[in-house]
Design a protein around this motif. Structure first.
Motif, mmCIF file in Angstrom:
data_model
loop_
_atom_site.group_PDB
_atom_site.id
_atom_site.type_symbol
_atom_site.label_atom_id
_atom_site.label_comp_id
_atom_site.label_asym_id
_atom_site.label_seq_id
_atom_site.Cartn_x
_atom_site.Cartn_y
_atom_site.Cartn_z
ATOM 1 N N GLY A 9 1.738 3.697 -7.068
ATOM 2 C CA GLY A 9 2.332 2.462 -7.548
ATOM 3 C C GLY A 9 3.708 2.698 -8.134
ATOM 4 N N GLY A 10 4.460 1.600 -8.322
ATOM 5 C CA GLY A 10 5.774 1.748 -8.908
ATOM 6 C C GLY A 10 6.528 0.443 -8.975
ATOM 7 N N LEU A 11 7.815 0.561 -9.270
ATOM 8 C CA LEU A 11 8.712 -0.593 -9.359
ATOM 9 C C LEU A 11 9.666 -0.550 -8.183
ATOM 10 N N VAL A 12 9.658 -1.612 -7.381
ATOM 11 C CA VAL A 12 10.527 -1.679 -6.215
ATOM 12 C C VAL A 12 11.180 -3.052 -6.158
ATOM 13 N N GLN A 13 12.122 -3.202 -5.233
ATOM 14 C CA GLN A 13 12.779 -4.488 -5.039
ATOM 15 C C GLN A 13 12.158 -5.234 -3.855
ATOM 16 N N ALA A 108 -17.239 -8.705 -6.154
ATOM 17 C CA ALA A 108 -18.644 -8.444 -6.461
ATOM 18 C C ALA A 108 -19.351 -7.669 -5.348
ATOM 19 N N ASP A 109 -18.750 -7.616 -4.166
ATOM 20 C CA ASP A 109 -19.345 -6.866 -3.057
ATOM 21 C C ASP A 109 -19.185 -5.361 -3.229
ATOM 22 N N PHE A 110 -18.271 -4.939 -4.108
ATOM 23 C CA PHE A 110 -17.906 -3.534 -4.232
ATOM 24 C C PHE A 110 -18.482 -2.943 -5.509
ATOM 25 N N GLY A 111 -19.092 -1.759 -5.367
ATOM 26 C CA GLY A 111 -19.761 -1.156 -6.504
ATOM 27 C C GLY A 111 -19.013 -0.021 -7.155
ATOM 28 N N SER A 112 -18.058 0.559 -6.456
ATOM 29 C CA SER A 112 -17.279 1.664 -7.000
ATOM 30 C C SER A 112 -15.810 1.276 -7.008
ATOM 31 N N TRP A 113 -15.139 1.568 -8.134
ATOM 32 C CA TRP A 113 -13.743 1.167 -8.315
ATOM 33 C C TRP A 113 -12.916 2.309 -8.890
ATOM 34 N N GLY A 114 -11.638 2.315 -8.511
ATOM 35 C CA GLY A 114 -10.696 3.198 -9.159
ATOM 36 C C GLY A 114 -10.162 2.552 -10.426
ATOM 37 N N GLN A 115 -9.258 3.237 -11.098
ATOM 38 C CA GLN A 115 -8.727 2.753 -12.372
ATOM 39 C C GLN A 115 -7.574 1.778 -12.179
ATOM 40 N N GLY A 116 -7.012 1.714 -10.979
ATOM 41 C CA GLY A 116 -5.922 0.791 -10.685
ATOM 42 C C GLY A 116 -4.559 1.435 -10.819
ATOM 43 N N THR A 117 -3.595 0.912 -10.071
ATOM 44 C CA THR A 117 -2.216 1.370 -10.143
ATOM 45 C C THR A 117 -1.302 0.149 -10.097
ATOM 46 N N GLN A 118 -0.294 0.136 -10.962
ATOM 47 C CA GLN A 118 0.585 -1.029 -11.102
ATOM 48 C C GLN A 118 1.677 -1.012 -10.051
ATOM 49 N N ASN A 119 1.843 -2.142 -9.377
ATOM 50 C CA ASN A 119 2.961 -2.347 -8.474
ATOM 51 C C ASN A 119 3.758 -3.539 -8.959
ATOM 52 N N THR A 120 5.052 -3.337 -9.129
ATOM 53 C CA THR A 120 5.929 -4.417 -9.568
ATOM 54 C C THR A 120 7.061 -4.571 -8.563
ATOM 55 N N VAL A 121 7.229 -5.789 -8.058
ATOM 56 C CA VAL A 121 8.269 -6.085 -7.080
ATOM 57 C C VAL A 121 9.257 -7.050 -7.717
ATOM 58 N N SER A 122 10.480 -6.611 -7.876
ATOM 59 C CA SER A 122 11.496 -7.457 -8.484
ATOM 60 C C SER A 122 12.257 -8.217 -7.406
ATOM 61 N N SER A 123 12.736 -9.392 -7.786
ATOM 62 C CA SER A 123 13.450 -10.240 -6.814
ATOM 63 C C SER A 123 14.927 -9.925 -6.787
#
Length: 123
Positions: A9-13, A108-123
């Motif tokens: 994940g990251g910050l992109v345009q 709710a169909d999914f039983g296993s999850w990761g911790q998540g990663t932030q994606n930010t898209v700037s205009s």
């Protein structure tokens, strides 16, 4: 159970590309359907894409169809995101399920999850 860890994940345009990776551990990884979800601030967790255990079938939300590509290998799942838009800004989660595709997937169909990663898209 399968353990999942996202990265990339990251910050992109707007218009840029980004590739997310999800490293999976567990002996049964190859038997799971793998998916990507995302959650924007104040919104619910939204289905993005999924791939069958063999990699032969892929499924996408209409909002990302033609821009995102999901793929997998023996121990990872990837999400290639092109032509990114500000509305793609969210925390992206990798998830595993053994549920069959029935037109869409829900969190709710999914039983296993990761911790998540932030994606930010700037205009």
């Amino acid at each position: 159970q399968v353990q999942l860890v996202e990265s990339g994940g990251g910050l992109v345009q707007a218009g840029d590309s980004l590739r997310l990776s999800c490293a999976a551990s567990g002996r049964t990884f190859s038997s799971y359907v793998m998916g990507w979800f995302r959650q924007a601030p104040g919104k619910g967790r939204e289905f993005v894409a999924a791939i069958s255990w063999s990699g032969g079938r892929t499924y996408y939300a209409d909002s990302v169809k033609g821009r995102f590509t999901i793929s997998r290998d023996n121990a990872n799942v990837y999400l290639q995101m092109n032509s990114l838009k500000p509305e793609d800004t969210a925390v992206y989660y990798c998830a595993a399920t053994d549920a069959y595709y029935r037109g869409t997937y829900y969190a709710a169909d999914f039983g296993s999850w990761g911790q998540g990663t932030q994606n930010t898209v700037s205009s």
